[in-house]
Design an enzyme around this catalytic site. Structure first.
Site, PDB file in Angstrom:
ATOM      1  N   ASP A 160       1.064  -1.302   0.039  1.00  0.00           N
ATOM      2  CA  ASP A 160       0.017   0.208   0.205  1.00  0.00           C
ATOM      3  C   ASP A 160       0.785   1.169   0.098  1.00  0.00           C
ATOM      4  O   ASP A 160       0.678   2.275  -0.635  1.00  0.00           O
ATOM      5  CB  ASP A 160      -0.987   0.047   1.337  1.00  0.00           C
ATOM      6  CG  ASP A 160      -1.706  -1.425   1.312  1.00  0.00           C
ATOM      7  OD1 ASP A 160      -2.479  -1.697   0.374  1.00  0.00           O
ATOM      8  OD2 ASP A 160      -1.447  -2.073   2.356  1.00  0.00           O
ATOM      9  N   HIS A 188      -4.518  -3.322   6.415  1.00  0.00           N
ATOM     10  CA  HIS A 188      -4.281  -3.683   5.135  1.00  0.00           C
ATOM     11  C   HIS A 188      -5.636  -4.166   4.525  1.00  0.00           C
ATOM     12  O   HIS A 188      -6.052  -5.235   4.574  1.00  0.00           O
ATOM     13  CB  HIS A 188      -3.129  -4.803   4.771  1.00  0.00           C
ATOM     14  CG  HIS A 188      -3.372  -5.189   3.442  1.00  0.00           C
ATOM     15  ND1 HIS A 188      -2.748  -4.414   2.187  1.00  0.00           N
ATOM     16  CD2 HIS A 188      -3.773  -6.436   3.093  1.00  0.00           C
ATOM     17  CE1 HIS A 188      -3.071  -5.220   1.318  1.00  0.00           C
ATOM     18  NE2 HIS A 188      -3.568  -6.160   1.512  1.00  0.00           N
TER      19      HIS A 188
HETATM   20  P1  NAI Z   1      -2.421 -18.231  -4.032  1.00  0.00           P
HETATM   21  O1  NAI Z   1      -3.701 -18.634  -3.933  1.00  0.00           O
HETATM   22  O2  NAI Z   1      -1.905 -18.183  -5.564  1.00  0.00           O
HETATM   23  O3  NAI Z   1      -1.153 -19.031  -3.201  1.00  0.00           O
HETATM   24  C1  NAI Z   1      -1.651 -19.301  -1.921  1.00  0.00           C
HETATM   25  C2  NAI Z   1      -0.617 -20.446  -1.571  1.00  0.00           C
HETATM   26  O4  NAI Z   1      -0.900 -20.848  -0.037  1.00  0.00           O
HETATM   27  C3  NAI Z   1      -1.353 -21.776  -2.191  1.00  0.00           C
HETATM   28  O5  NAI Z   1      -0.314 -22.273  -2.836  1.00  0.00           O
HETATM   29  C4  NAI Z   1      -1.927 -22.592  -1.240  1.00  0.00           C
HETATM   30  O6  NAI Z   1      -1.551 -24.085  -1.329  1.00  0.00           O
HETATM   31  C5  NAI Z   1      -1.041 -22.198   0.061  1.00  0.00           C
HETATM   32  N1  NAI Z   1      -1.455 -22.611   1.325  1.00  0.00           N
HETATM   33  C6  NAI Z   1      -2.818 -22.213   1.761  1.00  0.00           C
HETATM   34  N2  NAI Z   1      -2.923 -22.611   3.070  1.00  0.00           N
HETATM   35  C7  NAI Z   1      -1.793 -22.997   3.327  1.00  0.00           C
HETATM   36  C8  NAI Z   1      -1.113 -23.284   4.836  1.00  0.00           C
HETATM   37  N3  NAI Z   1      -2.032 -23.570   5.705  1.00  0.00           N
HETATM   38  N4  NAI Z   1       0.257 -23.797   4.960  1.00  0.00           N
HETATM   39  C9  NAI Z   1       0.805 -23.567   3.754  1.00  0.00           C
HETATM   40  N5  NAI Z   1       0.339 -22.964   2.645  1.00  0.00           N
HETATM   41  C10 NAI Z   1      -0.840 -22.863   2.459  1.00  0.00           C
HETATM   42  O7  NAI Z   1      -2.415 -16.804  -3.399  1.00  0.00           O
HETATM   43  P2  NAI Z   1      -1.567 -15.689  -3.506  1.00  0.00           P
HETATM   44  O8  NAI Z   1      -1.931 -14.708  -4.762  1.00  0.00           O
HETATM   45  O9  NAI Z   1      -0.156 -16.060  -3.634  1.00  0.00           O
HETATM   46  O10 NAI Z   1      -1.761 -14.814  -2.285  1.00  0.00           O
HETATM   47  C11 NAI Z   1      -1.613 -15.349  -1.052  1.00  0.00           C
HETATM   48  C12 NAI Z   1      -2.248 -14.348  -0.179  1.00  0.00           C
HETATM   49  O11 NAI Z   1      -1.562 -12.971   0.218  1.00  0.00           O
HETATM   50  C13 NAI Z   1      -3.661 -14.268  -0.102  1.00  0.00           C
HETATM   51  O12 NAI Z   1      -4.343 -14.127   1.348  1.00  0.00           O
HETATM   52  C14 NAI Z   1      -3.657 -12.721  -0.665  1.00  0.00           C
HETATM   53  O13 NAI Z   1      -4.951 -12.089  -0.115  1.00  0.00           O
HETATM   54  C15 NAI Z   1      -2.541 -12.195   0.265  1.00  0.00           C
HETATM   55  N6  NAI Z   1      -2.017 -10.806  -0.166  1.00  0.00           N
HETATM   56  C16 NAI Z   1      -1.514  -9.626   0.668  1.00  0.00           C
HETATM   57  C17 NAI Z   1      -0.989  -8.652   0.161  1.00  0.00           C
HETATM   58  C18 NAI Z   1      -0.793  -7.610   1.149  1.00  0.00           C
HETATM   59  O14 NAI Z   1      -0.209  -6.326   0.722  1.00  0.00           O
HETATM   60  N7  NAI Z   1      -0.876  -7.950   2.548  1.00  0.00           N
HETATM   61  C19 NAI Z   1      -0.942  -8.275  -1.324  1.00  0.00           C
HETATM   62  C20 NAI Z   1      -1.584  -9.337  -2.085  1.00  0.00           C
HETATM   63  C21 NAI Z   1      -2.027 -10.660  -1.586  1.00  0.00           C
END
Ligand code: NAI
Length: 328
Positions: A160, A188
């Site tokens: 952000d 966030h």
């Molecule tokens: P994604 O769905 O592509 O990848 C998430 C991965 O985490 C998947 O491979 C899944 O198998 C794994 N996963 C789920 N539960 C798990 C667990 N208990 N232990 C280990 N691995 C686990 O999602 P992406 O795009 O990589 O985003 C990940 C997270 O980041 C989301 O929650 C998204 O909302 C968040 N995010 C936060 C941002 C921020 O600025 N704070 C910015 C962008 C995304």
């Protein structure tokens, strides 16, 4: 040379993980003379995908990469960890209520907090929660790790912050590095408050340079708050490369300092500026070269800022209340 540090990354084969691991292994996070061991955590059903990512990491022949752990066991992933980037989270599925999403993540981050408590290197550990709802997930993980200083946990608002810098640089025709004393307050989420009131370029106040209050309130603030949705609308996928880049920035600055400059981190609140003690709240911080962050003190918030602050504070209290019975 330096001893390798152990860096745990959860959700390692997801979108962000796929961007993040290669940047860490190349030295973008901790510099060109710091060897690293990557300790990747994934769900059992994603272990095959993780194997593929690990094969690609091998194929990069990164000189700094001294080892890769692939596991679905948090105890193994966090063993001896100096850094933990908690990216994996439960996404909102169709028809899922916000409360259910909070609870599903509370379970994940309770397990991971306990595993960090048992296994991580408590004297060096830095935890960054990226997985949403990031601030509340950080609170849950920290509360489940009673033997670790809660100040070693943080949640990411650096994306952000960086989004705000990019908008301000464009508006003022300057470079992102010219903009000082900009910050993100609070959660966030869409209630976050990107605050330009203390900002400056070459010592001149940002508000006077921009001189367009209407733009700040009707354009700038909503653009930063809604940027994630705008990326999804354009790309068909959520922001991953920029999120990974912000995570790299967050950990690098938390380790090596910010050269006296402000950045934004969601950190354990002792009640500063009236946020509730114990919340993970985004503040303007300065990190010293020895890796200690300090919240910028003594800022006077005007009426508009106080209203925005209150809105994001109230949302974080609401999130905490929704998962309260799951906290130890
Ligand atoms: P994604 O769905 O592509 O990848 C998430 C991965 O985490 C998947 O491979 C899944 O198998 C794994 N996963 C789920 N539960 C798990 C667990 N208990 N232990 C280990 N691995 C686990 O999602 P992406 O795009 O990589 O985003 C990940 C997270 O980041 C989301 O929650 C998204 O909302 C968040 N995010 C936060 C941002 C921020 O600025 N704070 C910015 C962008 C995304």
């Amino acid at each position: 040379g330096k001893q390798p540090v152990r860096i745990a990354v959860t959700g390692a084969s997801g979108q962000i993980g796929y961007q993040l691991l290669f940047r860490i292994a190349s030295g973008s996070m901790l510099g060109p003379d710091q060897p690293v061991i990557l300790q990747c955590l994934e769900l059992p059903q994603a272990m095959n995908a993780l194997k593929g990512v690990s094969m690609e990491l091998d194929d990069c022949a990164f000189p700094l990469l001294k080892g890769i752990v692939q596991t679905d066991d948090p105890n193994r992933a966090f063993a001896g960890a100096d850094y933990a980037l908690l990216v994996g989270a439960r996404p909102r599925s169709k028809g899922m209520e916000r409360g259910d999403l909070l609870k599903a993540n509370a379970e994940i981050f309770s397990v991971q907090g306990k595993a960090l408590d048992k296994n991580a290197n408590k004297d060096t550990l830095r935890v960054l929660v990226v997985g949403n709802p990031a601030n509340t997930n950080a609170l849950i993980a920290a509360r489940n790790a009673p033997s670790i200083d809660p100040k070693r946990f943080s949640a990411m608002t650096r994306l952000d912050h960086n989004r705000g810098l990019a908008q301000l640089a464009e508006k003022t025709g300057s470079s992102v590095t010219d903009i000082e004393k900009f910050c993100i307050w609070g959660n966030h989420s869409a209630t976050q408050y990107p605050d330009i009131n203390f900002g400056s370029i070459n010592g001149k106040s940002l508000t006077s340079i921009i001189n367009d209050d209407e733009w700040v309130k009707k354009n700038f603030i909503p653009t930063v708050q809604q940027r994630g949705a705008a990326i999804i609308a354009a790309r068909g996928l959520s922001s991953a490369a920029s999120a990974a880049s912000a995570a790299i920035d967050h950990m690098r600055d938390w380790t090596y300092g910010t050269n006296g400059q402000w950045t934004s981190m969601a950190i354990y609140s002792e009640g500063e500026y009236g946020a509730d003690k114990g919340l993970y709240f985004s503040y303007p911080v300065i990190v010293s070269p020895n890796g200690k962050y300090e919240i910028v003190k003594g800022l006077q918030l005007d009426q508009f800022s106080k209203e925005r602050f209150e809105k994001t504070r109230a949302e974080l209290v609401e999130e905490m209340t929704a998962i309260k019975e799951l906290l130890p």
